[in-house]
Write a protein that holds these residues in place. Structure first.
Motif, short mmCIF file in Angstrom:
data_model
loop_
_atom_site.label_atom_id
_atom_site.label_comp_id
_atom_site.label_asym_id
_atom_site.label_seq_id
_atom_site.Cartn_x
_atom_site.Cartn_y
_atom_site.Cartn_z
N MET A 1 -8.66 8.31 62.14
CA MET A 1 -7.25 8.24 62.49
C MET A 1 -7.06 7.29 63.66
O MET A 1 -7.72 7.41 64.68
N ARG A 2 -6.16 6.33 63.50
CA ARG A 2 -5.84 5.39 64.57
C ARG A 2 -4.35 5.49 64.86
O ARG A 2 -3.53 5.57 63.95
N ILE A 3 -4.00 5.48 66.15
CA ILE A 3 -2.61 5.66 66.56
C ILE A 3 -2.15 4.45 67.33
O ILE A 3 -2.84 3.98 68.26
N THR A 4 -1.00 3.91 66.96
CA THR A 4 -0.36 2.86 67.75
C THR A 4 1.02 3.37 68.16
O THR A 4 1.69 4.07 67.40
N LEU A 5 1.43 3.03 69.38
CA LEU A 5 2.72 3.47 69.90
C LEU A 5 3.71 2.33 69.87
O LEU A 5 3.36 1.17 70.12
N ALA A 6 4.97 2.66 69.56
CA ALA A 6 6.01 1.64 69.49
C ALA A 6 7.33 2.23 69.97
O ALA A 6 7.58 3.44 69.85
N LEU A 7 8.17 1.37 70.52
CA LEU A 7 9.56 1.73 70.70
C LEU A 7 10.23 1.73 69.32
O LEU A 7 9.82 0.97 68.43
N PRO A 8 11.23 2.56 69.10
CA PRO A 8 11.87 2.58 67.78
C PRO A 8 12.32 1.20 67.31
O PRO A 8 12.15 0.85 66.14
N ARG A 9 12.87 0.40 68.22
CA ARG A 9 13.37 -0.92 67.82
C ARG A 9 12.26 -1.89 67.43
O ARG A 9 12.52 -2.93 66.83
N GLU A 10 11.01 -1.54 67.76
CA GLU A 10 9.89 -2.40 67.41
C GLU A 10 9.38 -2.16 66.00
O GLU A 10 8.54 -2.92 65.50
N LEU A 11 9.86 -1.11 65.35
CA LEU A 11 9.46 -0.84 63.96
C LEU A 11 10.14 -1.85 63.04
O LEU A 11 11.34 -2.07 63.13
N GLY A 12 9.38 -2.42 62.15
CA GLY A 12 9.93 -3.39 61.21
C GLY A 12 10.35 -2.74 59.90
O GLY A 12 10.13 -1.54 59.69
N PRO A 13 10.92 -3.51 58.99
CA PRO A 13 11.36 -2.97 57.70
C PRO A 13 10.23 -2.30 56.92
O PRO A 13 10.46 -1.29 56.24
N THR A 14 9.00 -2.82 57.02
CA THR A 14 7.88 -2.22 56.30
C THR A 14 7.61 -0.81 56.80
O THR A 14 7.41 0.12 56.00
N GLU A 15 7.60 -0.64 58.13
CA GLU A 15 7.34 0.69 58.70
C GLU A 15 8.48 1.66 58.38
O GLU A 15 8.23 2.83 58.02
N VAL A 16 9.71 1.20 58.47
CA VAL A 16 10.84 2.08 58.20
C VAL A 16 10.84 2.51 56.73
O VAL A 16 11.08 3.68 56.40
N THR A 17 10.54 1.59 55.83
CA THR A 17 10.48 1.92 54.40
C THR A 17 9.37 2.91 54.12
O THR A 17 9.54 3.86 53.33
N ARG A 18 8.22 2.73 54.77
CA ARG A 18 7.10 3.66 54.60
C ARG A 18 7.46 5.04 55.14
O ARG A 18 7.16 6.06 54.50
N TRP A 19 8.11 5.10 56.28
CA TRP A 19 8.55 6.37 56.87
C TRP A 19 9.45 7.11 55.88
O TRP A 19 9.25 8.29 55.60
N SER A 35 14.61 11.79 59.70
CA SER A 35 14.78 10.48 59.08
C SER A 35 14.56 9.37 60.10
O SER A 35 14.87 9.54 61.29
N PRO A 36 14.07 8.21 59.66
CA PRO A 36 13.88 7.10 60.61
C PRO A 36 15.19 6.67 61.26
O PRO A 36 15.21 6.30 62.44
N GLU A 37 16.30 6.73 60.51
CA GLU A 37 17.59 6.30 61.06
C GLU A 37 17.98 7.11 62.28
O GLU A 37 18.59 6.57 63.22
N HIS A 55 -2.43 5.68 61.45
CA HIS A 55 -3.10 4.89 60.41
C HIS A 55 -4.38 5.60 59.95
O HIS A 55 -5.09 6.22 60.75
N ASP A 56 -4.66 5.46 58.68
CA ASP A 56 -5.96 5.83 58.13
C ASP A 56 -6.51 4.57 57.49
O ASP A 56 -6.10 4.19 56.38
N GLY A 57 -7.40 3.89 58.19
CA GLY A 57 -7.80 2.56 57.75
C GLY A 57 -6.63 1.61 57.89
O GLY A 57 -5.98 1.51 58.93
N GLN A 58 -6.29 0.92 56.80
CA GLN A 58 -5.17 -0.01 56.82
C GLN A 58 -3.85 0.65 56.42
O GLN A 58 -2.79 0.03 56.51
N GLU A 59 -3.93 1.89 55.99
CA GLU A 59 -2.74 2.57 55.46
C GLU A 59 -2.04 3.37 56.56
O GLU A 59 -2.68 4.07 57.35
N ILE A 60 -0.72 3.31 56.59
CA ILE A 60 0.08 4.17 57.47
C ILE A 60 0.25 5.52 56.78
O ILE A 60 0.75 5.60 55.65
N VAL A 61 -0.19 6.58 57.47
CA VAL A 61 -0.14 7.91 56.86
C VAL A 61 0.79 8.86 57.61
O VAL A 61 0.94 10.01 57.22
N GLY A 62 1.42 8.39 58.69
CA GLY A 62 2.32 9.29 59.39
C GLY A 62 3.10 8.62 60.50
O GLY A 62 2.71 7.55 61.00
#
Length: 360
Positions: A1-19, A35-37, A55-62
């Protein structure tokens, strides 16, 4: 498990769609507060909101949204306002809660409305019912349930609705309006209610007013603010503001004009809202944890939420325990005892009346 921290505004369309995809894949996460919104909007107004991307490897899992407070104390986003809290994650993924909060730079994460299916859930956490209006079998089946289990309430509410129309004028229901004027009327009623009952006025905080206004302006298929009002002879009488996913409406800020209290406008409104919500595709109205008479009268099911904390060993966690846990246990004792709860509620209302007189 790998964790990266972000401000909400730093999340891109890919992360929001995955969420959103992770949320919609698990029924336990079907609540607009997860909800992400919602996190993105709160993040526009508060600088203490963070999102842990797991992240689990290259995949976002949470995704784990939280607020970071002094001494490394973590709280849910919009803590104190929301009725569903936790992280949104893939099924069958293993997430160690202590490792998670360590990766977030937290000493403690505390919660009071943690939803089911959470890695943060411990066996010693306190669990509480969260009443719902279950509309999955349709509006007609729901009203059949009310007739069988809350028949007196249901019949008297319909009778009061007819009486209200005879004595004051025809009822009009405006569901899912985006007009700011009725929203401000509703928030004014809610402020008066907080003051009458001795509660803290949430809308004395400008960021909460702005949050509600921004959520009302958010209208997408998967997430939206929902404002609805009933009018009598074109005068606003009762209303509610909440947020929804595609299928769940979270009850949030109901209120009414106290001049019409003898007609039970809150119950009249909730029945009207539930019928229109069912027509629009809502399957569940989550009324939120807490003992309220109207919830007992309207509910036909319950979810479960938990209260507690996850903590790492350390001085900050120990200090947090001393400051928060005994008080929380005392509050839980009062809430669980009808006599103590009635006494506390009476004391708050007395305080509210005195405060109103002094401020007037």
């Amino acid at each position: 498990m790998r964790i990266t921290l972000a401000l909400p505004r730093e999340l891109g369309p890919t992360e929001v769609t995955r969420w959103r995809a992770l949320q919609e894949a698990h029924a336990a996460f079907d609540n607009p507060f997860l909800s992400p919104e919602f996190t993105l909007t709160v993040g526009e107004l508060r600088d203490d909101v963070r999102v842990a991307v797991i992240h689990d490897g290259q995949e976002i899992v949470g995704f784990f949204p939280f607020e970071r407070h002094p001494l490394g104390i973590g709280k849910p986003v919009a803590s104190g306002l929301t009725d569903a809290q936790g992280l949104v994650h893939a099924k069958d993924v293993h997430i160690d809660p202590v490792r998670l909060i360590k990766g977030c730079g937290l000493s403690v994460y505390e919660f009071d409305h943690l939803v089911a299916g959470q890695p943060l859930m411990g066996e010693h956490h306190e669990r509480h019912p969260s009443p719902i209006i279950d509309l999955r079998d349709g509006w007609e089946r729901y009203t059949e349930f009310l007739r069988a289990h809350s028949g007196k309430t249901y019949k008297s509410t319909l009778a009061k609705s007819r009486k209200l129309q005879r004595e004051a004028g025809p009822i009009r229901h405006d569901y899912a309006t985006t007009d700011l004027a009725p929203l401000r009327t509703l928030l004014g009623w809610k402020t008066d209610q907080y003051r009458r009952t001795g509660r803290t006025d949430r809308f004395a905080h400008q960021w909460i007013v702005e949050l509600v206004e921004r959520l009302l302006a958010t209208q997408t298929e998967s997430f939206a603010g929902v404002l609805d009002m009933i009018y009598v002879d074109e005068r606003p009488v009762a209303g509610h503001f909440g947020v929804r996913t595609r299928t769940t409406l979270a009850g949030w800020f109901p209120a009414y004009d106290p001049r019409y209290s003898k007609y039970s406008p809150g119950l009249i409104h909730h029945l009207a809202m539930a019928e229109r919500a069912a027509e629009s595709g809502i399957e569940v109205i989550d009324m939120g944890r807490g003992q309220k008479e109207y919830k007992d009268k309207l509910k036909n099911g319950e979810l479960e939420v938990a209260e507690g904390r996850v903590a790492r060993v350390g001085a900050a966690a120990g200090l947090h325990w001393l400051m928060r846990v005994p008080a929380r246990k005392t509050r839980a004792t009062v809430m669980a005892n009808p006599l103590l709860l009635k006494t506390a509620d009476k004391a708050l209302k007395t305080y509210g009346r005195l405060r109103t007189v002094l401020q007037g």
